[in-house]
Design a protein around this motif. Structure first.
Motif, PDB file in Angstrom:
ATOM      1  N   ARG A  18       0.828  -1.218   0.000  1.00  0.00           N
ATOM      2  CA  ARG A  18       0.000   0.000   0.000  1.00  0.00           C
ATOM      3  C   ARG A  18       0.860   1.265   0.000  1.00  0.00           C
ATOM      4  O   ARG A  18       0.530   2.225  -0.656  1.00  0.00           O
ATOM      5  CB  ARG A  18      -0.913   0.018   1.231  1.00  0.00           C
ATOM      6  CG  ARG A  18      -1.849  -1.162   1.355  1.00  0.00           C
ATOM      7  CD  ARG A  18      -2.939  -1.205   0.330  1.00  0.00           C
ATOM      8  NE  ARG A  18      -3.717   0.019   0.365  1.00  0.00           N
ATOM      9  CZ  ARG A  18      -4.434   0.484  -0.655  1.00  0.00           C
ATOM     10  NH1 ARG A  18      -4.478  -0.181  -1.782  1.00  0.00           N
ATOM     11  NH2 ARG A  18      -5.103   1.600  -0.557  1.00  0.00           N
ATOM     12  N   GLU A  19       1.933   1.255   0.790  1.00  0.00           N
ATOM     13  CA  GLU A  19       2.795   2.433   0.924  1.00  0.00           C
ATOM     14  C   GLU A  19       4.246   1.985   0.867  1.00  0.00           C
ATOM     15  O   GLU A  19       4.611   0.976   1.464  1.00  0.00           O
ATOM     16  CB  GLU A  19       2.542   3.156   2.256  1.00  0.00           C
ATOM     17  CG  GLU A  19       1.110   3.622   2.456  1.00  0.00           C
ATOM     18  CD  GLU A  19       0.676   4.706   1.475  1.00  0.00           C
ATOM     19  OE1 GLU A  19       1.519   5.536   1.073  1.00  0.00           O
ATOM     20  OE2 GLU A  19      -0.517   4.707   1.096  1.00  0.00           O
ATOM     21  N   GLY A  20       5.065   2.750   0.149  1.00  0.00           N
ATOM     22  CA  GLY A  20       6.482   2.426   0.066  1.00  0.00           C
ATOM     23  C   GLY A  20       7.064   2.847  -1.264  1.00  0.00           C
ATOM     24  O   GLY A  20       6.819   3.954  -1.744  1.00  0.00           O
ATOM     25  N   ALA A  21       7.801   1.941  -1.867  1.00  0.00           N
ATOM     26  CA  ALA A  21       8.438   2.204  -3.157  1.00  0.00           C
ATOM     27  C   ALA A  21       8.672   0.874  -3.852  1.00  0.00           C
ATOM     28  O   ALA A  21       8.584  -0.196  -3.239  1.00  0.00           O
ATOM     29  CB  ALA A  21       9.752   2.946  -2.981  1.00  0.00           C
ATOM     30  N   VAL A  22       8.956   0.958  -5.121  1.00  0.00           N
ATOM     31  CA  VAL A  22       9.287  -0.223  -5.901  1.00  0.00           C
ATOM     32  C   VAL A  22      10.517   0.102  -6.741  1.00  0.00           C
ATOM     33  O   VAL A  22      10.622   1.196  -7.299  1.00  0.00           O
ATOM     34  CB  VAL A  22       8.093  -0.683  -6.779  1.00  0.00           C
ATOM     35  CG1 VAL A  22       7.685   0.371  -7.768  1.00  0.00           C
ATOM     36  CG2 VAL A  22       8.391  -1.989  -7.479  1.00  0.00           C
ATOM     37  N   VAL A  23      11.454  -0.823  -6.772  1.00  0.00           N
ATOM     38  CA  VAL A  23      12.627  -0.702  -7.629  1.00  0.00           C
ATOM     39  C   VAL A  23      12.431  -1.673  -8.785  1.00  0.00           C
ATOM     40  O   VAL A  23      12.150  -2.854  -8.562  1.00  0.00           O
ATOM     41  CB  VAL A  23      13.937  -1.032  -6.876  1.00  0.00           C
ATOM     42  CG1 VAL A  23      15.135  -0.940  -7.811  1.00  0.00           C
ATOM     43  CG2 VAL A  23      14.107  -0.107  -5.675  1.00  0.00           C
ATOM     44  N   VAL A  24      12.564  -1.166 -10.002  1.00  0.00           N
ATOM     45  CA  VAL A  24      12.406  -1.965 -11.213  1.00  0.00           C
ATOM     46  C   VAL A  24      13.765  -1.983 -11.904  1.00  0.00           C
ATOM     47  O   VAL A  24      14.282  -0.919 -12.266  1.00  0.00           O
ATOM     48  CB  VAL A  24      11.324  -1.365 -12.134  1.00  0.00           C
ATOM     49  CG1 VAL A  24      11.133  -2.217 -13.378  1.00  0.00           C
ATOM     50  CG2 VAL A  24      10.011  -1.178 -11.379  1.00  0.00           C
ATOM     51  N   GLN A  25      14.345  -3.173 -12.077  1.00  0.00           N
ATOM     52  CA  GLN A  25      15.723  -3.269 -12.562  1.00  0.00           C
ATOM     53  C   GLN A  25      15.875  -4.308 -13.668  1.00  0.00           C
ATOM     54  O   GLN A  25      15.463  -5.459 -13.521  1.00  0.00           O
ATOM     55  CB  GLN A  25      16.644  -3.640 -11.400  1.00  0.00           C
ATOM     56  CG  GLN A  25      18.095  -3.812 -11.800  1.00  0.00           C
ATOM     57  CD  GLN A  25      18.970  -4.076 -10.605  1.00  0.00           C
ATOM     58  OE1 GLN A  25      18.839  -3.428  -9.576  1.00  0.00           O
ATOM     59  NE2 GLN A  25      19.865  -5.033 -10.732  1.00  0.00           N
ATOM     60  N   SER A  26      16.494  -3.884 -14.765  1.00  0.00           N
ATOM     61  CA  SER A  26      16.853  -4.810 -15.839  1.00  0.00           C
ATOM     62  C   SER A  26      17.990  -5.710 -15.367  1.00  0.00           C
ATOM     63  O   SER A  26      18.910  -5.250 -14.693  1.00  0.00           O
ATOM     64  CB  SER A  26      17.300  -4.022 -17.075  1.00  0.00           C
ATOM     65  OG  SER A  26      17.884  -4.889 -18.028  1.00  0.00           O
ATOM     66  N   LEU A  27      17.930  -6.973 -15.753  1.00  0.00           N
ATOM     67  CA  LEU A  27      18.986  -7.920 -15.410  1.00  0.00           C
ATOM     68  C   LEU A  27      19.912  -8.183 -16.594  1.00  0.00           C
ATOM     69  O   LEU A  27      20.498  -9.267 -16.705  1.00  0.00           O
ATOM     70  CB  LEU A  27      18.363  -9.223 -14.896  1.00  0.00           C
ATOM     71  CG  LEU A  27      17.506  -9.064 -13.629  1.00  0.00           C
ATOM     72  CD1 LEU A  27      16.873 -10.393 -13.238  1.00  0.00           C
ATOM     73  CD2 LEU A  27      18.333  -8.504 -12.488  1.00  0.00           C
ATOM     74  N   HIS A  28      20.047  -7.176 -17.453  1.00  0.00           N
ATOM     75  CA  HIS A  28      20.837  -7.326 -18.681  1.00  0.00           C
ATOM     76  C   HIS A  28      21.690  -6.080 -18.916  1.00  0.00           C
ATOM     77  O   HIS A  28      21.319  -4.985 -18.514  1.00  0.00           O
ATOM     78  CB  HIS A  28      19.912  -7.551 -19.878  1.00  0.00           C
ATOM     79  CG  HIS A  28      18.958  -8.679 -19.660  1.00  0.00           C
ATOM     80  ND1 HIS A  28      19.310  -9.993 -19.875  1.00  0.00           N
ATOM     81  CD2 HIS A  28      17.679  -8.703 -19.211  1.00  0.00           C
ATOM     82  CE1 HIS A  28      18.280 -10.776 -19.579  1.00  0.00           C
ATOM     83  NE2 HIS A  28      17.282 -10.017 -19.169  1.00  0.00           N
ATOM     84  N   THR A  29      22.802  -6.265 -19.618  1.00  0.00           N
ATOM     85  CA  THR A  29      23.680  -5.131 -19.918  1.00  0.00           C
ATOM     86  C   THR A  29      23.329  -4.442 -21.230  1.00  0.00           C
ATOM     87  O   THR A  29      23.939  -3.433 -21.573  1.00  0.00           O
ATOM     88  CB  THR A  29      25.158  -5.578 -19.962  1.00  0.00           C
ATOM     89  OG1 THR A  29      25.310  -6.575 -20.977  1.00  0.00           O
ATOM     90  CG2 THR A  29      25.597  -6.120 -18.612  1.00  0.00           C
ATOM     91  N   THR A  30      22.347  -4.986 -21.958  1.00  0.00           N
ATOM     92  CA  THR A  30      21.929  -4.345 -23.211  1.00  0.00           C
ATOM     93  C   THR A  30      20.437  -4.038 -23.213  1.00  0.00           C
ATOM     94  O   THR A  30      19.822  -3.898 -24.267  1.00  0.00           O
ATOM     95  CB  THR A  30      22.300  -5.222 -24.431  1.00  0.00           C
ATOM     96  OG1 THR A  30      21.705  -6.508 -24.295  1.00  0.00           O
ATOM     97  CG2 THR A  30      23.815  -5.327 -24.590  1.00  0.00           C
ATOM     98  N   ALA A  31      19.862  -3.924 -22.025  1.00  0.00           N
ATOM     99  CA  ALA A  31      18.461  -3.520 -21.881  1.00  0.00           C
ATOM    100  C   ALA A  31      18.350  -2.653 -20.633  1.00  0.00           C
ATOM    101  O   ALA A  31      18.868  -3.017 -19.575  1.00  0.00           O
ATOM    102  CB  ALA A  31      17.535  -4.724 -21.776  1.00  0.00           C
ATOM    103  N   ALA A  32      17.702  -1.524 -20.757  1.00  0.00           N
ATOM    104  CA  ALA A  32      17.615  -0.545 -19.675  1.00  0.00           C
ATOM    105  C   ALA A  32      16.171  -0.400 -19.199  1.00  0.00           C
ATOM    106  O   ALA A  32      15.246  -0.958 -19.786  1.00  0.00           O
ATOM    107  CB  ALA A  32      18.140   0.804 -20.159  1.00  0.00           C
ATOM    108  N   ILE A  33      15.999   0.384 -18.155  1.00  0.00           N
ATOM    109  CA  ILE A  33      14.678   0.741 -17.646  1.00  0.00           C
ATOM    110  C   ILE A  33      14.605   2.262 -17.586  1.00  0.00           C
ATOM    111  O   ILE A  33      15.553   2.923 -17.162  1.00  0.00           O
ATOM    112  CB  ILE A  33      14.441   0.167 -16.231  1.00  0.00           C
ATOM    113  CG1 ILE A  33      14.604  -1.355 -16.203  1.00  0.00           C
ATOM    114  CG2 ILE A  33      13.071   0.595 -15.705  1.00  0.00           C
ATOM    115  CD1 ILE A  33      13.530  -2.130 -16.942  1.00  0.00           C
ATOM    116  N   THR A  34      13.458   2.806 -18.004  1.00  0.00           N
ATOM    117  CA  THR A  34      13.259   4.252 -17.913  1.00  0.00           C
ATOM    118  C   THR A  34      11.787   4.558 -17.696  1.00  0.00           C
ATOM    119  O   THR A  34      10.931   3.681 -17.839  1.00  0.00           O
ATOM    120  CB  THR A  34      13.777   4.979 -19.184  1.00  0.00           C
ATOM    121  OG1 THR A  34      13.883   6.377 -18.920  1.00  0.00           O
ATOM    122  CG2 THR A  34      12.873   4.751 -20.382  1.00  0.00           C
TER     123      THR A  34
END
Length: 132
Positions: free
Chosen positions: A30-46
């Motif tokens: 309900r409250e907090g944060a989420v970290v979204v992370q790519s597990l690859h060196t040729t794919a990013a998150i934005t």
């Protein structure tokens, strides 16, 4: 930690994954944060606009202009040096605030996996951080 799998269909594309991330929150955060992370060196998150698909097109075209696929000075033997460089521009992860069980994003914002060496199946790690 949870994991999202994303199947890409082109060498370079941006795939919106906002709904998949939100679905993980629906399990009770309900409250907090989420970290979204790519597990690859040729794919990013934005995070970028998700209302007008031409924004994604503009981003990908500009990146291809700034960082062409074939440069004579690339030394990396796999032939995907441009993919590594593009990924470094965006970075591997984003952190998003969660409030009331919802991702705190602006009206036109979405979370994207940025594929730069596809098509492939990509793995995205999602860490839910509960407040308090």
């Amino acid at each position: 930690m949870e994991e999202i799998r994303v199947r890409t269909s082109a060498r370079s594309e941006m795939v919106e994954i906002t709904d998949q991330v939100q679905a993980l929150l629906d399990r009770g955060v309900r409250e907090g944060a989420v970290v979204v992370q790519s597990l690859h060196t040729t794919a990013a998150i934005t995070i970028n606009e998700n209302a007008d698909p031409f924004v994604v097109d503009d981003v990908l075209r500009k990146l291809d202009g700034l960082i062409p696929r074939d440069e004579p000075f690339y030394k990396h033997a796999e032939g995907n040096s441009d993919s590594h460089l593009k990924t470094s521009f965006f970075g591997p992860s984003v952190t998003v605030i969660v409030s009331g069980g919802r991702l705190v994003l602006g009206t036109w914002q979405g979370i994207y996996l940025c594929e730069f060496d596809g098509p492939r199946e990509r793995r995205v790690a999602v860490q839910l951080l509960r407040a308090g």
